[in-house]
Scaffold this active site. Sequence first.
Site, PDB file in Angstrom:
ATOM      1  N   VAL A 158       0.834  -1.206   0.000  1.00  0.00           N
ATOM      2  CA  VAL A 158       0.000   0.000   0.000  1.00  0.00           C
ATOM      3  C   VAL A 158       0.865   1.251   0.000  1.00  0.00           C
ATOM      4  CG1 VAL A 158      -1.801   1.265   1.213  1.00  0.00           C
ATOM      5  CG2 VAL A 158      -1.885  -1.230   1.137  1.00  0.00           C
ATOM      6  N   TYR A 159       1.923   1.241   0.805  1.00  0.00           N
ATOM      7  CA  TYR A 159       2.871   2.363   0.797  1.00  0.00           C
ATOM      8  C   TYR A 159       3.456   2.546  -0.599  1.00  0.00           C
ATOM      9  CZ  TYR A 159       6.950   5.217   1.987  1.00  0.00           C
ATOM     10  OH  TYR A 159       7.895   6.214   2.023  1.00  0.00           O
ATOM     11  N   THR A 160       3.853   1.438  -1.222  1.00  0.00           N
ATOM     12  CA  THR A 160       4.406   1.489  -2.567  1.00  0.00           C
ATOM     13  C   THR A 160       3.395   2.081  -3.547  1.00  0.00           C
ATOM     14  OG1 THR A 160       5.900  -0.374  -2.204  1.00  0.00           O
ATOM     15  CG2 THR A 160       5.245   0.055  -4.465  1.00  0.00           C
ATOM     16  N   SER A 162       1.010   4.141  -2.870  1.00  0.00           N
ATOM     17  CA  SER A 162       0.845   5.570  -2.590  1.00  0.00           C
ATOM     18  C   SER A 162       1.967   6.396  -3.207  1.00  0.00           C
ATOM     19  CB  SER A 162       0.777   5.803  -1.078  1.00  0.00           C
ATOM     20  OG  SER A 162       2.045   5.682  -0.453  1.00  0.00           O
ATOM     21  N   LYS A 163       3.173   5.843  -3.230  1.00  0.00           N
ATOM     22  CA  LYS A 163       4.311   6.586  -3.759  1.00  0.00           C
ATOM     23  C   LYS A 163       4.399   6.512  -5.278  1.00  0.00           C
ATOM     24  CE  LYS A 163       5.650   8.152   0.190  1.00  0.00           C
ATOM     25  NZ  LYS A 163       5.547   9.594   0.485  1.00  0.00           N
TER      26      LYS A 163
END
Length: 292
Positions: A158-160, A162-163
Amino acid sequence: MGISAAGRTVLITGAAMGMGRLYAERAVREGAAHVILWDRNAEALAATAADLRSLGSSAVHLHALDVSSLAEVTAAAERVRADGRIPDVLINNAGIVRGKYFWEHTPADIDAVMDVNTLAPMQITRAFLPDMIARRTPVRILNVASASGTLSVPKMSVYTASKWAVIGWSDSLRLELNESGNGHVQVTTLIPSYIKTGMFAGARGPLMTPLMEPQYVVDRAWSALMDGKARIQLPWTVPLGSALRGLLPQPLWDVVAGRVFKVYQSMDHFTGRPAASAGTPETAEPVREGNR
C-alpha cells in the site's frame, strides 16, 4: 534559474520532527521571512517552533492539523491565505507507512496511507496553486515520494502504491505547469531509498544502498528544489534499479531484485518507530513524520 528561500514564505508538512524539521531549519538558516509548520503533533510542533526561533529571525507559524482531513487542510490553507502568506516554497513531506502483507492491512490502514501519502499532497497543493499561478513570482514545490514508488516491494504494497501515485501526479503536474505557460511554478519530485529517520526502523537497504543520513538527503533535496530540478533520486542505485527493471524481463528482474540486490527482503525485519519515541508505531496508528 535557482532561487533562495531568503525573504520568502516556506510551508512544510510533517514539520514537527525528522525530515520536516530539518527542512524547516534549512529555511530559517537561509533567511526565510516566514516558515509555516504543519503537523498533527501539537506538542512536538511547539517544541520545534521554539528551537527554530532561536536559530534566526524568521517568523515561525504553527498549524496543528491532520493532513489526511480535507476539511482541516482547507481550513488551515484559508488561515494561511487570510494572513497573506501564500507559500513561495511548499514541501509536501508528511508521510506514514504500514509494513506488512497486503491482506494484513485493515481498511483503515489502506485509507490512512493513501490519504496521508497521496491525497494530502494533492489537496494541499491544489489549495495554494491558483494563487501561486496568479502571483507570477517564482514558486518551488517539493513532493516527497520514495524509491518504492519505482519498484515493487513485499510487505509495503500500500505504501508502494501511494508513492507510485505521487511520482505520476507530481511529474504530470510539472509538465502541466510548463505546458500552460506557468513555468514560474517549478515542481521537484524526491525519490529516496531508506533514510535513518526511525520511520523505517528495522528495514535494510538493498545491495550497495546503505541507509542515508537525513541531513544529507535534505541538503540534496533542498538544492534540487531551489534549482527547479524535475526529480532527484538517491542514492545512485535508485535510478540504476529503475533502469534495470525496465530493461530486464520480469522473471529475470525478480531474480536480480530478490537474490542479488535483496530489494524484496528489505522489509523483512521492519519494526517501525518505537512507541516511546513517537507516540505510536508506524505499524499501528498513523504517525506524521518525514518520509524515506
